[in-house]
Design an enzyme around this catalytic site. Structure first.
Site, PDB file in Angstrom:
ATOM      1  N   GLU A   1       0.982  -1.015  -0.010  1.00  0.00           N
ATOM      2  CA  GLU A   1       0.013   0.013  -0.221  1.00  0.00           C
ATOM      3  C   GLU A   1       0.893   1.182   0.078  1.00  0.00           C
ATOM      4  OE1 GLU A   1      -3.812  -1.999   1.161  1.00  0.00           O
ATOM      5  OE2 GLU A   1      -3.443  -0.050   2.323  1.00  0.00           O
TER       6      GLU A   1
ATOM      7  N   CYS B   1      -1.773   9.300   3.140  1.00  0.00           N
ATOM      8  CA  CYS B   1      -1.708   8.633   1.720  1.00  0.00           C
ATOM      9  C   CYS B   1      -2.536   9.354   0.647  1.00  0.00           C
ATOM     10  CB  CYS B   1      -1.592   7.193   1.693  1.00  0.00           C
ATOM     11  SG  CYS B   1      -3.101   6.707   2.511  1.00  0.00           S
TER      12      CYS B   1
HETATM   13  P1  NDP Z   1       8.693   4.555   4.019  1.00  0.00           P
HETATM   14  O1  NDP Z   1       8.706   3.761   2.679  1.00  0.00           O
HETATM   15  O2  NDP Z   1       9.991   5.316   4.267  1.00  0.00           O
HETATM   16  O3  NDP Z   1       8.774   3.414   5.215  1.00  0.00           O
HETATM   17  C1  NDP Z   1       7.670   2.522   5.487  1.00  0.00           C
HETATM   18  C2  NDP Z   1       8.309   1.287   6.356  1.00  0.00           C
HETATM   19  O4  NDP Z   1       9.199   0.697   5.663  1.00  0.00           O
HETATM   20  C3  NDP Z   1       8.925   2.023   7.916  1.00  0.00           C
HETATM   21  O5  NDP Z   1       8.253   1.104   8.797  1.00  0.00           O
HETATM   22  C4  NDP Z   1      10.265   1.934   7.218  1.00  0.00           C
HETATM   23  O6  NDP Z   1      11.006   1.937   8.647  1.00  0.00           O
HETATM   24  C5  NDP Z   1      10.237   0.724   6.514  1.00  0.00           C
HETATM   25  N1  NDP Z   1      11.465   0.440   5.797  1.00  0.00           N
HETATM   26  C6  NDP Z   1      12.326   1.493   5.224  1.00  0.00           C
HETATM   27  N2  NDP Z   1      13.277   0.719   4.470  1.00  0.00           N
HETATM   28  C7  NDP Z   1      12.895  -0.429   4.465  1.00  0.00           C
HETATM   29  C8  NDP Z   1      13.579  -1.556   3.779  1.00  0.00           C
HETATM   30  N3  NDP Z   1      14.691  -1.414   2.897  1.00  0.00           N
HETATM   31  N4  NDP Z   1      13.059  -2.838   3.668  1.00  0.00           N
HETATM   32  C9  NDP Z   1      12.073  -2.823   4.585  1.00  0.00           C
HETATM   33  N5  NDP Z   1      11.587  -1.935   5.130  1.00  0.00           N
HETATM   34  C10 NDP Z   1      11.903  -0.884   5.120  1.00  0.00           C
HETATM   35  O7  NDP Z   1       7.364   5.266   4.091  1.00  0.00           O
HETATM   36  P2  NDP Z   1       6.909   6.086   5.275  1.00  0.00           P
HETATM   37  O8  NDP Z   1       7.036   5.512   6.513  1.00  0.00           O
HETATM   38  O9  NDP Z   1       7.630   7.517   5.305  1.00  0.00           O
HETATM   39  O10 NDP Z   1       5.249   6.353   4.844  1.00  0.00           O
HETATM   40  C11 NDP Z   1       4.913   7.606   3.979  1.00  0.00           C
HETATM   41  C12 NDP Z   1       4.576   6.869   2.658  1.00  0.00           C
HETATM   42  O11 NDP Z   1       3.715   5.725   2.979  1.00  0.00           O
HETATM   43  C13 NDP Z   1       3.976   7.812   1.818  1.00  0.00           C
HETATM   44  O12 NDP Z   1       4.404   7.422   0.434  1.00  0.00           O
HETATM   45  C14 NDP Z   1       2.559   7.531   1.960  1.00  0.00           C
HETATM   46  O13 NDP Z   1       1.415   7.720   0.839  1.00  0.00           O
HETATM   47  C15 NDP Z   1       2.569   5.879   2.236  1.00  0.00           C
HETATM   48  N6  NDP Z   1       1.099   5.270   2.685  1.00  0.00           N
HETATM   49  C16 NDP Z   1       0.372   4.669   2.048  1.00  0.00           C
HETATM   50  C17 NDP Z   1      -0.743   4.286   2.445  1.00  0.00           C
HETATM   51  C18 NDP Z   1      -1.974   3.686   1.579  1.00  0.00           C
HETATM   52  O14 NDP Z   1      -2.827   2.821   2.093  1.00  0.00           O
HETATM   53  N7  NDP Z   1      -1.598   3.288   0.406  1.00  0.00           N
HETATM   54  C19 NDP Z   1      -1.222   4.590   3.969  1.00  0.00           C
HETATM   55  C20 NDP Z   1      -0.280   5.406   4.418  1.00  0.00           C
HETATM   56  C21 NDP Z   1       1.068   5.728   4.060  1.00  0.00           C
HETATM   57  P3  NDP Z   1      11.462   3.471   8.945  1.00  0.00           P
HETATM   58  O15 NDP Z   1      10.336   4.326   9.159  1.00  0.00           O
HETATM   59  O16 NDP Z   1      11.823   2.923  10.422  1.00  0.00           O
HETATM   60  O17 NDP Z   1      12.522   3.831   8.316  1.00  0.00           O
END
Ligand code: NDP
Length: 457
Positions: free
Chosen positions: A229, A263
């Site tokens: 997502e 999002c």
């Molecule tokens: P990120 O992609 O930065 O991170 C998402 C999760 O992935 C976090 O827990 C992060 O850890 C983890 N992560 C980062 N790198 C890796 C990796 N290489 N392997 C595995 N896990 C990893 O997104 P954000 O948290 O900044 O969220 C914002 C984004 O999410 C926006 O693009 C938003 O639109 C989207 N979003 C989409 C939704 C939907 O329903 N479609 C709902 C809510 C948000 P850490 O944060 O600790 O770095």
């Protein structure tokens, strides 16, 4: 150690030990053992445990909301609203799960004695890697149906919502989820990557497109189920037959709620040229009135950004737009105080040559562009690799349907936006993701069907 910083003061809130290669391996093993027993408990028992978890959320809502405000800067009224809405969403899963995972008999032939059935078995051990912007929504959309259907969950909250993740894990234990079935994995993205080195049975990810691609690549090594997502660049189109003040107010909320970090936030607005000046006047006036500041105050509508780095992204988008001819009508600068505050910005007369109309802003910035007719609106709304949501505001349902049926997005809205319902599937297309949560499909997605061919003679 994971350092939690309050984004509105830049003070250190807490330090938490993060997971390592060794602790992750241990938790994965524990989850594998615990999952089999959990899947064998009766559905009634699993429902009872999750009902208790929901009750704990209700009872502790105020403390949980304050914690969320402290670690990610969500204005307190919006943090309360998130926890409360989550407690109203969970009952949907509790009510529907039995029907969704019931074994179906699809053929019962008395002549041949042949029966065909489909049973729904849990996937097994799944990872839930989660975003920080709505940790209760995006977390529970995954781990509640996953647990109800008999899976064990390795839950990695974002480092920017780690305290909330910890609180959720604590409440799971209190609610009676057996040890090992719901495992908290704490740490940065690197820890998330380490988790995916294990051969799990699925990964359910919420986050950005860039990270989603990495997650899919990592998951492919073990061929596990992948659900993503991801982000959006969600458009709204305002036709020339609306009550302009009402629609402007609705779209300000759709754009700036949660400080623009949703999002499905409105990320670009197209307005029919006949009402463009009037719309812009109402919109800008309303943005000027938004209360920006201390997220613990009841009156605050815009808090800090959760992450310092995003300030620069917004500044770059604004500079790029202004350099290419957009007019900055209001805001668009860092506030001169501690914390990651950014004055909500409205860019006018934008074009698709500007990054603000093409790349996710994920902050309090919006571009508004006039269009000559519905056809041009459709063409511009569709000019994106993302496909999460699209909204149309018009007095005529027929006109809205004609436009919305051309949108390649998982969700479409007529006269509303930035809305999620547990009864409807939540899915993105293109760069907005793969798979879905919510609705009855969002329960079934945590199961795998087994085909039974049964012959009595
Ligand atoms: P990120 O992609 O930065 O991170 C998402 C999760 O992935 C976090 O827990 C992060 O850890 C983890 N992560 C980062 N790198 C890796 C990796 N290489 N392997 C595995 N896990 C990893 O997104 P954000 O948290 O900044 O969220 C914002 C984004 O999410 C926006 O693009 C938003 O639109 C989207 N979003 C989409 C939704 C939907 O329903 N479609 C709902 C809510 C948000 P850490 O944060 O600790 O770095």
């Amino acid at each position: 150690m994971l350092t939690i910083v309050n984004p509105s003061t830049e003070d250190r809130v807490e330090q938490l030990p993060d997971d390592t290669v060794v602790t992750i391996a241990h938790k994965v093993e524990q989850a594998k053992h615990a999952q089999a027993a959990w899947a064998n408990t009766s559905l009634a028992e699993r429902i009872q445990v999750i009902r208790r978890f929901n009750q704990l959320l209700v009872e502790q809502a105020e403390g949980l909301a304050s914690l969320l405000t402290a670690e990610m800067g969500k204005p307190i009224t919006q943090a309360r609203a998130e926890v409360q809405a989550t407690t109203q969403r969970i009952p949907f899963f509790l009510e529907q799960v039995e029907r969704v995972i019931q074994t179906e008999t699809v053929l019962a032939d008395p002549n041949s004695g042949l029966r065909e059935q489909i049973s729904h078995e849990p996937l097994g051990v799944v990872a839930n890697i989660s975003a920080w912007n709505y940790p209760y929504f995006v977390g529970t959309n995954v781990f509640i149906p996953a647990l109800l259907t008999g899976n064990a969950v390795l839950y990695k909250p974002s480092e920017y919502a780690a305290l909330t993740g910890q609180a959720i894990a604590h409440l799971m234990g209190q609610a009676g989820v057996p040890e090992g079935v719901f495992q908290l994995i704490l740490g940065t993205g690197e820890v998330g990557a380490l988790l995916l080195e294990h051969p799990l049975n699925g990964v359910f990810f919420t986050g950005s497109y860039a990270t989603g691609c990495k997650v899919a690549a990592a998951a492919s090594r073990h061929l596990m189920k992948v659900q993503l997502e991801l982000g959006g660049k969600d458009p709204a189109y305002v036709c020339d037959d609306v009550d302009v003040a009402t629609v402007a107010a609705a779209l300000v909320d759709g754009t700036f709620y949660n400080t623009g970090q949703s999002c499905c936030a409105i990320e670009r607005i197209y307005v029919h040229y006949r009402i463009y000046p009037e719309f812009v006047a109402h919109f800008v006036k309303r943005v000027e009135g938004l209360q920006v500041g201390d997220p613990t105050l009841e009156t605050t509508y815009i808090g800090p950004l959760a992450r310092r780095a995003q300030l620069q992204v917004l500044e770059h988008q604004i500079a790029d737009a202004v350099a290419k001819g957009a007019k900055l009508a209001v805001g668009g600068y860092r506030l001169d105080r501690p914390g990651y505050f950014f004055a909500p910005a409205v860019l006018l007369d934008t074009t698709h040559a500007m990054t603000v109309m093409r790349e996710e802003s994920f902050g309090p910035v919006i571009g508004i562009q006039p269009v000559s007719d519905d056809a041009e609106a459709v063409q511009l709304m569709s000019d994106t690799p993302y496909g999460l949501t699209a909204s149309v505001y018009t007095a005529q349902e027929k006109r809205a349907r004609a436009i919305l049926q051309q949108m390649n997005s998982g969700t479409v809205y007529w006269n509303c936006c930035d809305r999620v319902s547990p009864r409807l599937p939540w899915s993105g297309r293109g760069h907005s993701g793969v798979g879905l949560t919510l609705s009855t499909y969002g329960i079934q997605t945590f199961t795998q069907p087994k085909a039974w061919h049964l012959r009595t003679n």
